[in-house]
Design an enzyme around this catalytic site. Structure first.
Site, PDB file in Angstrom:
ATOM      1  N   ASN A   1       0.853  -1.184   0.000  1.00 64.08           N
ATOM      2  CA  ASN A   1       0.000   0.000   0.000  1.00 64.08           C
ATOM      3  C   ASN A   1       0.897   1.247   0.000  1.00 64.08           C
ATOM      4  O   ASN A   1       1.668   1.450   0.948  1.00 64.08           O
ATOM      5  CB  ASN A   1      -0.909  -0.046   1.244  1.00 64.08           C
ATOM      6  CG  ASN A   1      -1.844   1.140   1.308  1.00 64.08           C
ATOM      7  OD1 ASN A   1      -1.434   2.265   1.033  1.00 64.08           O
ATOM      8  ND2 ASN A   1      -3.085   0.912   1.677  1.00 64.08           N
TER       9      ASN A   1
ATOM     10  N   HIS B   1       1.027   6.153   1.827  1.00 65.57           N
ATOM     11  CA  HIS B   1       1.785   7.083   2.664  1.00 65.57           C
ATOM     12  C   HIS B   1       2.962   7.728   1.944  1.00 65.57           C
ATOM     13  O   HIS B   1       3.552   8.679   2.462  1.00 65.57           O
ATOM     14  CB  HIS B   1       2.157   6.425   3.983  1.00 65.57           C
ATOM     15  CG  HIS B   1       0.913   6.123   4.773  1.00 65.57           C
ATOM     16  ND1 HIS B   1      -0.009   7.110   5.078  1.00 65.57           N
ATOM     17  CD2 HIS B   1       0.392   4.972   5.228  1.00 65.57           C
ATOM     18  CE1 HIS B   1      -1.027   6.560   5.721  1.00 65.57           C
ATOM     19  NE2 HIS B   1      -0.814   5.266   5.820  1.00 65.57           N
TER      20      HIS B   1
ATOM     21  N   HIS C   1      -5.678   3.591  -1.402  1.00 60.84           N
ATOM     22  CA  HIS C   1      -6.994   3.968  -0.890  1.00 60.84           C
ATOM     23  C   HIS C   1      -7.269   5.392  -1.349  1.00 60.84           C
ATOM     24  O   HIS C   1      -6.562   6.315  -0.941  1.00 60.84           O
ATOM     25  CB  HIS C   1      -6.968   3.872   0.644  1.00 60.84           C
ATOM     26  CG  HIS C   1      -8.295   4.137   1.288  1.00 60.84           C
ATOM     27  ND1 HIS C   1      -8.503   3.960   2.631  1.00 60.84           N
ATOM     28  CD2 HIS C   1      -9.479   4.556   0.784  1.00 60.84           C
ATOM     29  CE1 HIS C   1      -9.760   4.260   2.931  1.00 60.84           C
ATOM     30  NE2 HIS C   1     -10.365   4.634   1.826  1.00 60.84           N
TER      31      HIS C   1
ATOM     32  N   ARG D   1      -9.508   8.297  -0.826  1.00 65.48           N
ATOM     33  CA  ARG D   1     -10.483   8.741   0.172  1.00 65.48           C
ATOM     34  C   ARG D   1     -11.307   9.903  -0.353  1.00 65.48           C
ATOM     35  O   ARG D   1     -10.831  10.685  -1.185  1.00 65.48           O
ATOM     36  CB  ARG D   1      -9.757   9.192   1.446  1.00 65.48           C
ATOM     37  CG  ARG D   1      -9.211   8.059   2.264  1.00 65.48           C
ATOM     38  CD  ARG D   1      -8.609   8.574   3.567  1.00 65.48           C
ATOM     39  NE  ARG D   1      -8.412   7.483   4.494  1.00 65.48           N
ATOM     40  CZ  ARG D   1      -9.324   7.066   5.370  1.00 65.48           C
ATOM     41  NH1 ARG D   1     -10.487   7.680   5.454  1.00 65.48           N
ATOM     42  NH2 ARG D   1      -9.066   6.056   6.167  1.00 65.48           N
TER      43      ARG D   1
ATOM     44  N   ARG E   1      -6.911  12.929   1.051  1.00 67.88           N
ATOM     45  CA  ARG E   1      -5.790  13.363   1.902  1.00 67.88           C
ATOM     46  C   ARG E   1      -4.450  12.803   1.416  1.00 67.88           C
ATOM     47  O   ARG E   1      -3.411  13.358   1.730  1.00 67.88           O
ATOM     48  CB  ARG E   1      -6.027  12.966   3.364  1.00 67.88           C
ATOM     49  CG  ARG E   1      -5.966  11.487   3.606  1.00 67.88           C
ATOM     50  CD  ARG E   1      -6.121  11.168   5.068  1.00 67.88           C
ATOM     51  NE  ARG E   1      -7.486  11.400   5.508  1.00 67.88           N
ATOM     52  CZ  ARG E   1      -8.006  10.839   6.603  1.00 67.88           C
ATOM     53  NH1 ARG E   1      -7.249  10.073   7.363  1.00 67.88           N
ATOM     54  NH2 ARG E   1      -9.251  11.044   6.942  1.00 67.88           N
TER      55      ARG E   1
ATOM     56  N   GLU F   1      -8.786   0.674  -2.914  1.00 66.98           N
ATOM     57  CA  GLU F   1      -9.733   0.683  -1.800  1.00 66.98           C
ATOM     58  C   GLU F   1     -10.559   1.955  -1.903  1.00 66.98           C
ATOM     59  O   GLU F   1     -10.013   3.043  -2.092  1.00 66.98           O
ATOM     60  CB  GLU F   1      -8.992   0.692  -0.473  1.00 66.98           C
ATOM     61  CG  GLU F   1      -8.084  -0.489  -0.267  1.00 66.98           C
ATOM     62  CD  GLU F   1      -7.177  -0.279   0.928  1.00 66.98           C
ATOM     63  OE1 GLU F   1      -7.230   0.797   1.564  1.00 66.98           O
ATOM     64  OE2 GLU F   1      -6.408  -1.191   1.216  1.00 66.98           O
TER      65      GLU F   1
ATOM     66  N   THR G   1      -8.882   3.919   8.595  1.00 73.14           N
ATOM     67  CA  THR G   1     -10.099   3.112   8.541  1.00 73.14           C
ATOM     68  C   THR G   1     -10.377   2.515   9.917  1.00 73.14           C
ATOM     69  O   THR G   1      -9.515   1.877  10.510  1.00 73.14           O
ATOM     70  CB  THR G   1      -9.915   1.987   7.487  1.00 73.14           C
ATOM     71  OG1 THR G   1      -9.431   2.590   6.290  1.00 73.14           O
ATOM     72  CG2 THR G   1     -11.219   1.276   7.210  1.00 73.14           C
TER      73      THR G   1
ATOM     74  N   GLU H   1     -11.412  -9.082   2.563  1.00 72.02           N
ATOM     75  CA  GLU H   1     -10.165  -8.738   3.249  1.00 72.02           C
ATOM     76  C   GLU H   1     -10.508  -8.605   4.726  1.00 72.02           C
ATOM     77  O   GLU H   1     -11.351  -7.788   5.107  1.00 72.02           O
ATOM     78  CB  GLU H   1      -9.569  -7.439   2.705  1.00 72.02           C
ATOM     79  CG  GLU H   1      -8.307  -7.055   3.473  1.00 72.02           C
ATOM     80  CD  GLU H   1      -7.504  -5.944   2.816  1.00 72.02           C
ATOM     81  OE1 GLU H   1      -7.634  -5.733   1.602  1.00 72.02           O
ATOM     82  OE2 GLU H   1      -6.744  -5.286   3.546  1.00 72.02           O
TER      83      GLU H   1
ATOM     84  N   HIS I   1      -4.323  -4.313   7.787  1.00 73.47           N
ATOM     85  CA  HIS I   1      -4.486  -3.203   8.717  1.00 73.47           C
ATOM     86  C   HIS I   1      -3.616  -3.390   9.953  1.00 73.47           C
ATOM     87  O   HIS I   1      -3.839  -4.302  10.740  1.00 73.47           O
ATOM     88  CB  HIS I   1      -5.935  -2.941   9.150  1.00 73.47           C
ATOM     89  CG  HIS I   1      -6.153  -1.464   9.372  1.00 73.47           C
ATOM     90  ND1 HIS I   1      -5.718  -0.829  10.490  1.00 73.47           N
ATOM     91  CD2 HIS I   1      -6.672  -0.506   8.577  1.00 73.47           C
ATOM     92  CE1 HIS I   1      -5.974   0.461  10.385  1.00 73.47           C
ATOM     93  NE2 HIS I   1      -6.555   0.691   9.233  1.00 73.47           N
TER      94      HIS I   1
END
Ligand code: PXP
Length: 246
Positions: A14, A17, A50, A52, A56, A77, A108, A158, A199
């Site tokens: 992922n 970040h 992801h 959003r 962000r 996602e 999340t 998931e 996660h």
């Protein structure tokens, strides 16, 4: 186990970040696509992002560029909104993972309540399938959520590992969460669903989960892996995670 016989679970890296760092300065770098290409070279089976509602980290243009350039698989996602459906149908990633999103949350907070909105989820997944996009649902490892997820148009689930990840490594609570995740993975496989997990997973807690729940075929890891990359470099960080999945 010899190297030839080792089962390699898929690692989804992922790269959200990397975009978080870019957005902190509203700059052009670091580029999550550059990170994705390094991740693929290092052995990642999939790139996960992801997008959003508040944008962000990952932006619309990131999805466009990733969908054009990722060679393995792109897993996006997103919340099941009309806005997200539009983005997904325009960019055609390999898979969408539907997540619950609460405005203002730091990350999340929990799995999607599939049992409570099964018809809406089914409609969204059918729309994705018609466009050739595979579907996954990010859910808490609860029997009723797994049973609700086992419906036409849903390819996999998931399992949310947040509660396991929050427990101290080796504690009774962690052990109980491992058992809950293992039971959930077995139930999902028995229902014909593929099983991923993610996660809060990191170099300290990943191995115990891999051993406890062999039916989990894919792990999506972001925050810890990118944090480790700050000190180790991205390729070296990914290799450490891959070693734990073997
Ligand atoms: N899987 C899902 C569905 C997520 O929402 C996230 C966080 O974006 C992850 C995996 C990765 O979690 P983490 O960043 O804690 O590794």
């Amino acid at each position: 186990m010899s190297d030839e016989n080792a089962v390699l679970r898929r690692l989804g890296v992922n790269v959200d970040h990397v975009a978080t760092l870019r957005q902190a300065r509203q700059a052009r770098y670091p580029d999550p696509l550059a990170a994705a290409l390094i991740a693929e070279r290092a052995g990642a089976a999939q790139i996960t992002v992801h997008i959003r509602g508040d944008r962000r980290h990952i932006q619309d243009h990131d999805i466009v560029r990733l969908a054009q350039s990722v060679q393995t698989a792109l897993n996006v996602e997103a919340a099941a909104t009309e806005e997200m459906a539009g983005i997904l149908l325009r960019t055609l990633p390999h898979r969408v993972t539907l997540v619950a999103e609460r405005p203002g949350e730091v990350t999340t907070e929990g799995g999607l309540d599939v049992a409570g909105q099964q018809a809406d989820v089914a409609r969204f997944c059918a729309q994705m399938h018609r466009a050739g996009i595979a579907t996954s649902l990010f859910i808490d490892p609860e029997p009723e959520q797994i049973d609700a997820s086992a419906m036409p148009g849903v390819d996999m689930v998931e399992l949310n590992t947040a509660r396991y990840a929050e427990a101290r490594v080796g504690s009774a609570e962690a052990k109980a969460e491992l058992e809950r995740l293992a039971r959930a993975a077995s139930r999902a496989v028995a229902s014909g669903l593929g099983v991923a997990a993610g996660h809060g997973l990191n170099l300290q807690n990943l191995r115990a989960l891999v051993l406890a729940a062999p039916e989990i075929e894919e792990y999506n890891i972001g925050h810890a892996l990118i944090s480790d990359a700050v000190f180790l470099g991205l390729e070296a960080s990914i290799r450490r995670y891959l070693e734990l999945l073997a």
